[in-house]
Design a protein around this motif. Sequence first.
Motif, PDB file in Angstrom:
ATOM      1  N   UNK A 178      20.210  47.258  66.929  1.00  0.00           N
ATOM      2  CA  UNK A 178      21.571  47.758  67.067  1.00  0.00           C
ATOM      3  C   UNK A 178      22.094  47.326  68.441  1.00  0.00           C
ATOM      4  N   UNK A 179      23.270  46.733  68.450  1.00  0.00           N
ATOM      5  CA  UNK A 179      23.805  46.246  69.715  1.00  0.00           C
ATOM      6  C   UNK A 179      24.307  47.409  70.572  1.00  0.00           C
ATOM      7  N   UNK A 180      24.494  47.118  71.829  1.00  0.00           N
ATOM      8  CA  UNK A 180      24.970  48.128  72.781  1.00  0.00           C
ATOM      9  C   UNK A 180      26.344  48.646  72.368  1.00  0.00           C
ATOM     10  N   UNK A 181      27.211  47.762  71.864  1.00  0.00           N
ATOM     11  CA  UNK A 181      28.556  48.165  71.455  1.00  0.00           C
ATOM     12  C   UNK A 181      28.505  49.113  70.268  1.00  0.00           C
ATOM     13  N   UNK A 182      27.625  48.822  69.302  1.00  0.00           N
ATOM     14  CA  UNK A 182      27.489  49.687  68.127  1.00  0.00           C
ATOM     15  C   UNK A 182      26.952  51.061  68.527  1.00  0.00           C
ATOM     16  N   UNK A 183      25.982  51.074  69.443  1.00  0.00           N
ATOM     17  CA  UNK A 183      25.440  52.350  69.915  1.00  0.00           C
ATOM     18  C   UNK A 183      26.513  53.165  70.617  1.00  0.00           C
ATOM     19  N   UNK A 184      27.315  52.486  71.460  1.00  0.00           N
ATOM     20  CA  UNK A 184      28.378  53.194  72.179  1.00  0.00           C
ATOM     21  C   UNK A 184      29.411  53.737  71.197  1.00  0.00           C
ATOM     22  N   UNK A 185      29.771  52.927  70.193  1.00  0.00           N
ATOM     23  CA  UNK A 185      30.751  53.376  69.201  1.00  0.00           C
ATOM     24  C   UNK A 185      30.227  54.593  68.449  1.00  0.00           C
ATOM     25  N   UNK A 186      28.953  54.562  68.074  1.00  0.00           N
ATOM     26  CA  UNK A 186      28.342  55.697  67.378  1.00  0.00           C
ATOM     27  C   UNK A 186      28.368  56.940  68.266  1.00  0.00           C
ATOM     28  N   UNK A 187      28.052  56.767  69.549  1.00  0.00           N
ATOM     29  CA  UNK A 187      28.076  57.884  70.501  1.00  0.00           C
ATOM     30  C   UNK A 187      29.485  58.435  70.675  1.00  0.00           C
ATOM     31  N   UNK A 188      30.455  57.546  70.872  1.00  0.00           N
ATOM     32  CA  UNK A 188      31.829  57.963  71.159  1.00  0.00           C
ATOM     33  C   UNK A 188      32.505  58.618  69.965  1.00  0.00           C
ATOM     34  N   UNK A 189      32.074  58.301  68.764  1.00  0.00           N
ATOM     35  CA  UNK A 189      32.724  58.856  67.578  1.00  0.00           C
ATOM     36  C   UNK A 189      32.064  60.131  67.061  1.00  0.00           C
ATOM     37  N   UNK A 190      31.021  60.570  67.728  1.00  0.00           N
ATOM     38  CA  UNK A 190      30.427  61.845  67.321  1.00  0.00           C
ATOM     39  C   UNK A 190      31.430  62.956  67.592  1.00  0.00           C
ATOM     40  N   UNK A 191      31.388  63.991  66.811  1.00  0.00           N
ATOM     41  CA  UNK A 191      32.353  65.079  66.905  1.00  0.00           C
ATOM     42  C   UNK A 191      32.387  65.744  68.266  1.00  0.00           C
ATOM     43  N   UNK A 192      31.234  65.986  68.881  1.00  0.00           N
ATOM     44  CA  UNK A 192      31.196  66.696  70.150  1.00  0.00           C
ATOM     45  C   UNK A 192      31.903  65.920  71.261  1.00  0.00           C
ATOM     46  N   UNK A 193      31.713  64.622  71.286  1.00  0.00           N
ATOM     47  CA  UNK A 193      32.326  63.804  72.334  1.00  0.00           C
ATOM     48  C   UNK A 193      33.846  63.805  72.176  1.00  0.00           C
ATOM     49  N   UNK A 194      34.324  63.657  70.958  1.00  0.00           N
ATOM     50  CA  UNK A 194      35.765  63.649  70.714  1.00  0.00           C
ATOM     51  C   UNK A 194      36.359  65.022  71.049  1.00  0.00           C
ATOM     52  N   UNK A 195      35.678  66.093  70.632  1.00  0.00           N
ATOM     53  CA  UNK A 195      36.145  67.446  70.944  1.00  0.00           C
ATOM     54  C   UNK A 195      36.222  67.658  72.453  1.00  0.00           C
ATOM     55  N   UNK A 196      35.200  67.188  73.170  1.00  0.00           N
ATOM     56  CA  UNK A 196      35.183  67.347  74.613  1.00  0.00           C
ATOM     57  C   UNK A 196      36.339  66.584  75.255  1.00  0.00           C
ATOM     58  N   UNK A 197      36.602  65.375  74.782  1.00  0.00           N
ATOM     59  CA  UNK A 197      37.707  64.579  75.332  1.00  0.00           C
ATOM     60  C   UNK A 197      39.043  65.279  75.105  1.00  0.00           C
ATOM     61  N   UNK A 198      39.230  65.816  73.905  1.00  0.00           N
ATOM     62  CA  UNK A 198      40.476  66.543  73.617  1.00  0.00           C
ATOM     63  C   UNK A 198      40.590  67.755  74.533  1.00  0.00           C
ATOM     64  N   UNK A 199      39.482  68.471  74.731  1.00  0.00           N
ATOM     65  CA  UNK A 199      39.495  69.640  75.615  1.00  0.00           C
ATOM     66  C   UNK A 199      39.851  69.273  77.052  1.00  0.00           C
ATOM     67  N   UNK A 200      39.323  68.166  77.538  1.00  0.00           N
ATOM     68  CA  UNK A 200      39.620  67.738  78.911  1.00  0.00           C
ATOM     69  C   UNK A 200      41.097  67.380  79.050  1.00  0.00           C
ATOM     70  N   UNK A 201      41.636  66.669  78.076  1.00  0.00           N
ATOM     71  CA  UNK A 201      43.047  66.261  78.135  1.00  0.00           C
ATOM     72  C   UNK A 201      43.952  67.487  78.081  1.00  0.00           C
ATOM     73  N   UNK A 202      43.661  68.408  77.171  1.00  0.00           N
ATOM     74  CA  UNK A 202      44.482  69.627  77.079  1.00  0.00           C
ATOM     75  C   UNK A 202      44.319  70.461  78.349  1.00  0.00           C
TER      76      UNK A 202
END
Length: 134
Positions: free
Chosen positions: A1-25
């Motif tokens: 698995x390439x580094x980009x695919x791993x990063x995409x998998x990490x970034x699209x997990x629910x917790x990471x997205x929720x955390x980003x939304x929380x920081x922006x709000x």
Amino acid sequence: MSMMQEFKKFAMRGNVVDMAVGIIIGAAFGKIVSSFVADIVMPPIGMLIGGVDFADLAVVLREATADQAAVTIGYGKFIQTLLDFVIIAFAIFMVVKGMNSMKKKEEAAPPPAPPKPTPEQELLTEIRDLLKNK
């Protein structure tokens, strides 16, 4: 698995997205609270204590000269920032308290009753019991 695919998998997990939304709000909420304190809370307080603008309150350590700016301790801005913090901390406390209250209600609720078996399941149970008895 390439580094980009791993990063995409990490970034699209629910917790990471929720955390980003929380920081922006949270950042936007901080700006609202800062404006609330500076533009709505502090002017009446300043008026009550003699028409003082808290943003201008400072202790001058060295007066300005022709080639140097004044050295001051801006305690009025510090008071505003302190009020910002207290309001934000209280709002976060209320949100966490509400979430904990909802979680306790969910835990206290009785579990739902198991679903009634379908006619096919009842028939299979009867057949199983008959086979056991033979």
